[in-house]
Design a protein around this motif. Structure first.
Motif, PDB file in Angstrom:
ATOM      1  N   UNK A 170       0.755  -1.083  -0.010  1.00  0.00           N
ATOM      2  CA  UNK A 170       0.068  -0.048   0.175  1.00  0.00           C
ATOM      3  C   UNK A 170       0.871   1.283  -0.012  1.00  0.00           C
ATOM      4  N   UNK A 171       1.913   1.182   0.578  1.00  0.00           N
ATOM      5  CA  UNK A 171       2.893   2.561   0.571  1.00  0.00           C
ATOM      6  C   UNK A 171       3.465   2.780  -0.808  1.00  0.00           C
ATOM      7  N   UNK A 172       3.571   1.436  -1.809  1.00  0.00           N
ATOM      8  CA  UNK A 172       3.938   1.846  -3.082  1.00  0.00           C
ATOM      9  C   UNK A 172       2.860   2.313  -3.791  1.00  0.00           C
ATOM     10  N   UNK A 173       1.475   1.831  -3.635  1.00  0.00           N
ATOM     11  CA  UNK A 173       0.348   2.479  -4.333  1.00  0.00           C
ATOM     12  C   UNK A 173       0.271   4.057  -3.937  1.00  0.00           C
ATOM     13  N   UNK A 174       0.580   4.171  -2.585  1.00  0.00           N
ATOM     14  CA  UNK A 174       0.300   5.831  -2.145  1.00  0.00           C
ATOM     15  C   UNK A 174       1.521   6.581  -2.865  1.00  0.00           C
ATOM     16  N   UNK A 175       2.826   6.044  -3.182  1.00  0.00           N
ATOM     17  CA  UNK A 175       3.848   6.807  -3.681  1.00  0.00           C
ATOM     18  C   UNK A 175       3.539   6.965  -5.150  1.00  0.00           C
ATOM     19  N   UNK A 176       2.962   6.289  -5.721  1.00  0.00           N
ATOM     20  CA  UNK A 176       2.919   6.241  -7.328  1.00  0.00           C
ATOM     21  C   UNK A 176       2.520   7.400  -7.955  1.00  0.00           C
ATOM     22  N   UNK A 177       3.210   7.688  -8.953  1.00  0.00           N
ATOM     23  CA  UNK A 177       2.892   9.027  -9.816  1.00  0.00           C
ATOM     24  C   UNK A 177       2.849   8.493 -11.056  1.00  0.00           C
ATOM     25  N   UNK A 178       2.183   9.555 -11.974  1.00  0.00           N
ATOM     26  CA  UNK A 178       1.805   9.227 -13.136  1.00  0.00           C
ATOM     27  C   UNK A 178       3.136   9.025 -14.130  1.00  0.00           C
ATOM     28  N   UNK A 179       4.383   9.779 -13.958  1.00  0.00           N
ATOM     29  CA  UNK A 179       5.353   9.732 -14.451  1.00  0.00           C
ATOM     30  C   UNK A 179       6.054   8.206 -14.561  1.00  0.00           C
ATOM     31  N   UNK A 180       5.367   7.396 -13.163  1.00  0.00           N
ATOM     32  CA  UNK A 180       6.186   6.081 -13.106  1.00  0.00           C
ATOM     33  C   UNK A 180       5.447   4.972 -14.067  1.00  0.00           C
TER      34      UNK A 180
END
Length: 319
Positions: free
Chosen positions: A166-176
């Motif tokens: 869930x921490x990865x989903x929280x940090x996800x950006x469109x640029x990724x």
């Protein structure tokens, strides 16, 4: 004290003057660890220091008797073994940051912890895994006529198909996100097991069923978002208006529980990816390529096969 202790200055007599500041910054970063870990430890450390003040005992450095008394009180209060272990880890980290030896290394504390675990006879609670059939039913039954529904569907499908924390989903950006005709590649700067920010990628594939396709679901949400950069999953106001606020890990967990049921968490998406993959015959190396686990032992730990009829060689005896 609501924060972990500051990292003390280390001897710099052998370090060139122009490198002293950078050296100190790197040492502090290495000692402190991930931001989420710092926040979790800070609360536990605050409880320990308050307890020590109440009993007129030093907290830093803490005597063995202080730690033993604190842990005993936690155990008597009915705290779970995992909670007690987390408090010990916070106290260890505080002493490490201060350059001091932790009382947890004392044999008496080790025996005490072993006794607490034995008396409570509790296992660390693991996030439950759902069946693929139930997950498909949940996704198909979602109302996706609103921005909230589109966002939540994309969140659940991407979280499952990518075995995301869930921490990865929280940090996800469109640029990724990198879309092409084969699917989607998601780049991760950092994760729980990738604190150094080495390049990590997750591959997401198209599903033949448009309702269950994580890529189409994410693209539908991105069209609503209508941005080319910034966080992927944002909060919405009650009138369905978009905000710029990144969704927190806590709220992501609440969304997972809302749709999957109270017995599940956001971590169930990741655990279920492992379990479903193993039931479908995937070998550990393929699973690890998506989860980014480092060992097969972790895959076995994540696999939820509580039903005795699942993954059982008794069906293959040839009788």
């Amino acid at each position: 004290m609501s924060h972990l202790p500051a990292v003390p200055s280390s001897p710099t007599s052998l370090v060139p003057a122009h490198l002293v500041e950078s050296t100190g910054r790197y040492v502090e970063s290495g000692l402190r660890g991930a931001a989420n870990t710092i926040r979790a430890y800070a609360g536990d450390w605050q409880r320990f220091t308050a307890w020590c003040q109440q009993h007129q005992l030093e907290s830093l450095p803490a005597p063995v008797e202080a730690l033993a008394g604190f842990l005993t009180e936690l155990a008597d209060a009915g705290k779970k073994v995992a909670t007690i272990q987390r408090h010990v880890a916070a106290i260890v980290k505080a002493h490490e940051l201060a350059g001091l030896d932790s009382p947890s290394a004392n044999q008496k504390i080790k025996v005490l912890l072993k006794g607490i675990a034995r008396e409570k006879k509790t296992r660390i609670k693991q996030a439950a895994a759902f069946t693929l059939a139930n997950f498909k039913h949940t996704i198909r039954s979602m109302d996706v006529t609103t921005p909230t529904g589109l966002r939540n569907r994309a969140l659940l499908l991407l979280g499952f198909a990518g075995a995301f924390r869930r921490s990865e989903l929280e940090a996800l950006n469109i640029e990724d996100l990198a879309f092409d005709e084969e699917g989607l590649v998601v780049s991760l700067d950092k994760s729980k097991t990738n604190q150094l920010g080495q390049a990590e990628e997750k591959a997401i594939f198209y599903s033949p069923d448009p309702q269950l396709c994580p890529i189409r679901a994410l693209q539908a949400w991105l069209r609503v978002l209508n941005r080319t950069e910034g966080c992927v999953f944002v909060s919405l106001r009650k009138n369905q208006r978009l905000t710029m606020r990144r969704m927190t890990s806590k709220y992501i967990n609440l969304i997972a529980q809302q749709y999957l049921g109270r017995g599940y968490t956001a971590h169930s998406l990741r655990a279920s990816f492992v379990t479903v993959s193993k039931l479908n015959g995937a070998d550990d190396s393929k699973v690890m390529n998506q989860t980014k686990h480092k060992t097969s032992a972790m895959i076995r730990r994540y696999t939820r096969l509580d039903n005795v009829r699942q993954h059982n060689s008794a069906k293959e005896l040839g009788l």
